[in-house]
Write a protein that holds these residues in place. Structure first.
Motif, mmCIF file in Angstrom:
data_model
loop_
_atom_site.group_PDB
_atom_site.id
_atom_site.type_symbol
_atom_site.label_atom_id
_atom_site.label_comp_id
_atom_site.label_asym_id
_atom_site.label_seq_id
_atom_site.Cartn_x
_atom_site.Cartn_y
_atom_site.Cartn_z
ATOM 1 N N ASP A 64 0.852 -1.187 0.000
ATOM 2 C CA ASP A 64 0.000 0.000 0.000
ATOM 3 C C ASP A 64 0.889 1.239 0.000
ATOM 4 O OD1 ASP A 64 0.859 0.345 2.619
ATOM 5 O OD2 ASP A 64 -0.991 -0.419 3.514
ATOM 6 N N ASP A 65 0.275 2.408 0.042
ATOM 7 C CA ASP A 65 1.043 3.628 -0.170
ATOM 8 C C ASP A 65 1.867 4.057 1.042
ATOM 9 O OD1 ASP A 65 -1.015 4.508 1.419
ATOM 10 O OD2 ASP A 65 -1.890 5.845 -0.070
ATOM 11 N N ASP A 66 1.783 3.348 2.174
ATOM 12 C CA ASP A 66 2.649 3.674 3.308
ATOM 13 C C ASP A 66 3.695 2.574 3.550
ATOM 14 O OD1 ASP A 66 1.213 1.639 4.488
ATOM 15 O OD2 ASP A 66 0.614 2.778 6.264
ATOM 16 N N GLU A 264 2.788 11.837 -6.954
ATOM 17 C CA GLU A 264 2.599 10.700 -6.048
ATOM 18 C C GLU A 264 2.756 9.378 -6.803
ATOM 19 O OE1 GLU A 264 -0.812 10.693 -3.390
ATOM 20 O OE2 GLU A 264 -1.101 12.826 -3.832
ATOM 21 N N GLY A 265 3.343 8.406 -6.120
ATOM 22 C CA GLY A 265 3.356 7.055 -6.673
ATOM 23 C C GLY A 265 4.701 6.519 -7.100
ATOM 24 N N TYR A 266 5.780 7.261 -6.880
ATOM 25 C CA TYR A 266 7.079 6.834 -7.417
ATOM 26 C C TYR A 266 8.120 6.556 -6.333
ATOM 27 C CZ TYR A 266 4.923 8.329 -11.730
ATOM 28 O OH TYR A 266 4.055 8.453 -12.787
ATOM 29 N N ALA A 267 7.678 6.437 -5.078
ATOM 30 C CA ALA A 267 8.635 6.304 -3.976
ATOM 31 C C ALA A 267 9.455 5.029 -4.069
ATOM 32 C CB ALA A 267 7.899 6.366 -2.634
ATOM 33 N N HIS A 491 5.516 12.342 -13.088
ATOM 34 C CA HIS A 491 4.137 12.625 -12.728
ATOM 35 C C HIS A 491 3.210 11.618 -13.399
ATOM 36 C CE1 HIS A 491 5.501 16.412 -11.094
ATOM 37 N NE2 HIS A 491 4.268 16.808 -10.843
ATOM 38 N N THR A 492 2.144 11.297 -12.700
ATOM 39 C CA THR A 492 1.024 10.578 -13.302
ATOM 40 C C THR A 492 -0.054 11.608 -13.609
ATOM 41 O OG1 THR A 492 1.507 8.546 -12.092
ATOM 42 C CG2 THR A 492 -0.731 8.797 -12.947
ATOM 43 N N SER A 507 3.706 3.092 -8.662
ATOM 44 C CA SER A 507 3.068 3.726 -9.824
ATOM 45 C C SER A 507 2.387 2.667 -10.706
ATOM 46 C CB SER A 507 4.094 4.542 -10.621
ATOM 47 O OG SER A 507 3.483 5.222 -11.691
ATOM 48 N N THR A 508 2.514 2.793 -12.030
ATOM 49 C CA THR A 508 1.852 1.846 -12.926
ATOM 50 C C THR A 508 2.596 0.516 -13.051
ATOM 51 O OG1 THR A 508 2.898 3.086 -14.725
ATOM 52 C CG2 THR A 508 0.562 3.480 -14.341
#
Length: 518
Positions: A64-66, A264-267, A491-492, A507-508
């Motif tokens: 998940d995102d965390d 958001e999404g590339y960490a 960026h998305t 990300s994707t």
């Protein structure tokens, strides 16, 4: 016009804003800038394969995102107290796209195939064997604790591929079913792949997660030209793109009320830009020269004048989106007086022309030309004459840098989730290899850094591991084998009719079974 062509030509109608309630059905049209070599991420790195590959193939876990691991193909897992055994309990109802059940033997086969063929050798290096006591249990036996293992078992990094397809004796890197007649394990199955044009996927009705994916179809259009992708987003030809990096187009898209553009999404991808030095030869072998150059370069100029505010500051080789990032290191804020003083004290006197010495600077792709030209202008102010050396193409640059034939080069490198996978390679002295790009091409060697990375690579306690990486980042910031400047401005961009866009850490390059059209 064929059915596929007609589908690609359909305009997108902006849907009215509704409550964020997942809705089944519809076709998502996505623009992608690169043509993948093929669609099997088990034997191919890179986000071009990772995007379609993560839809076609499931991984044991997802994040998940965390940065918290979640069940996916493995409904649960156990880790032994000594960290040497990881047991995966697989979904009982999971099948490949040809209806064959996904078994623990497929997990063992997939891991073996990845170890033998994937370029990221550190991902599964400690995994010595995989036991399969029953069809839904896979036991990974490790030679040492491996805290990177969980991330390595997620997203595009551990695609579960069918042994009954890829175990036929053919080379998995060139297997014909990498690109056509793909038998996957993920939420979408392949309908059509026209290299350089499009990839059409449709919902796999037998997917093991009930009610998923929400979308009926996904059309991935290969649109290499950034301006063309921008126009396609603006006029509604496509719903979404990812890994957009041209600053002026990103800022243009941010002004469109029908679109959202977000970094958001590339960490976990962990993309960084940096100026790398040859620490073994020439003037840049002197740490004083490297420090003076760092003080002479204005990171804020790069962030604001070149990248137009679309990227973030990065002070170390670990991405700032990572929980292991240490921001409390020397950041080398621009200070020309200090840079000049360092060079004076180190004995590099200015000549009659005001120059102390000359250096070459290389760059591997057109987007880095502005950085190289700026570096030339910045270093002139402290008496360093810089020759900007363009390469004919990316392979020419890669050959030059990987053979350590450079003074300085602008580079882009990914973390790939865990430092063991994408960070250690840059700084470990054991990874100084000629002819291998994105190894330790800087020829950097520090015994304490080697020790810290070795310990951190097998430390299971998260707090202790963070402390080891914090010290590592302090040392390399002090010795500057690399001057880190920024994250990439990835960026998305998505139409506001898209629900649950892929904004997690991968990300994707993550499954989009939760994405839907409102």
């Amino acid at each position: 016009m064929g059915a596929a062509a007609a589908l690609l030509a359909l305009p997108i109608v902006q849907a009215p804003v509704q409550a964020e309630e997942p809705k089944a059905g519809g076709t998502l049209i996505v623009g992608m800038q690169n043509t993948p070599r093929h669609l099997n991420p088990a034997v191919q790195s890179g986000t071009a394969t990772g995007f379609p590959g993560a839809q076609l193939f499931a991984a044991p876990i997802r994040y998940d995102d965390d940065w918290t691991p979640q069940p996916y193909l493995a409904k649960s897992w156990d880790i032994s107290d000594d960290g040497l055994t990881v047991t995966l309990h697989l979904q009982e109802n999971a099948t490949f796209h040809d209806g064959e059940p996904i078994k623990s033997s497929d997990v063992a086969f997939s891991l073996k195939t990845i170890k033998e063929n994937h370029p990221f050798k550190t991902m599964f290096a400690p995994v010595e064997s995989v036991d399969t006591p029953d069809e839904h249990t896979a036991v990974l036996n490790l030679s040492q604790p491996h805290p990177a293992l969980m991330l390595a078992m997620s997203s595009q990094l551990m695609a579960i591929i069918p042994e009954h397809v890829y175990g036929d004796g053919q080379d998995p890197k060139s297997h014909p079913q990498n690109s056509h007649d793909v038998v996957g394990s993920g939420p979408f199955k392949l309908v059509e792949h026209k290299p350089g044009e499009h990839i059409i996927l449709e919902k796999y009705d037998g997917f093991f997660m009930e009610g998923r994916p929400y979308l009926d179809k996904m059309v991935i259009r290969i649109i290499k030209d950034c301006s063309a992708r921008t126009i396609a987003l603006e006029n509604g030809e496509i719903h979404m793109t990812s890994f957009e990096s041209l600053a002026r187009n990103i800022n243009r898209l941010k002004k469109n009320e029908n679109l959202t553009a977000t970094p958001e999404g590339y960490a976990a991808i962990g993309p960084l830009d940096w100026l790398a030095f040859n620490t073994a030869a020439g003037k840049t072998a002197d740490v004083n020269v490297r420090k003076a150059i760092a003080y002479a370069i204005d990171r804020n100029f790069i962030l604001n004048a070149i990248l137009l505010g679309t990227a973030d500051e990065a002070k170390t080789g670990i991405h700032p989106g990572s929980p292991l990032y240490n921001a409390n290191v020397e950041s080398y804020d621009v200070d020309l007086d200090k840079a000049n003083q360092i060079l004076d004290d180190a004995g590099y006197a200015k000549g009659d022309d005001g120059m102390r010495f000359s250096l070459n600077i290389d760059f591997g792709w057109p987007s880095m030309k502005a950085n190289a030209e700026y570096t030339k202008a910045a270093l002139k102010k402290v008496g360093i004459d810089v020759n900007v050396r363009a390469s004919a193409d990316f392979p020419t640059w890669a050959k030059r840098v990987s053979n350590h034939d450079f003074d300085m080069t602008w580079d882009t490198v990914f973390n790939w989730g865990d430092p063991v996978i994408g960070v250690h390679r840059t700084y470990q002295s054991t990874n100084i290899k000629k002819g291998v790009i994105w190894s330790n091409t800087q020829s950097y060697a520090n015994a304490r850094v080697d020790e810290l990375l070795e310990m951190a690579g097998k430390e299971a306690d998260s707090a202790k591991r963070a402390a080891l990486y914090a010290e590592f980042q302090e040392i390399v910031a002090n010795e500057v084998p690399v001057y880190w400047t920024n994250t990439l401005p990835y960026h998305t961009v998505y139409n506001n009719s898209v629900g649950n866009p892929p904004l997690g850490i991968w990300s994707t390059s993550s499954p989009m079974d939760k994405t839907y059209l409102k």
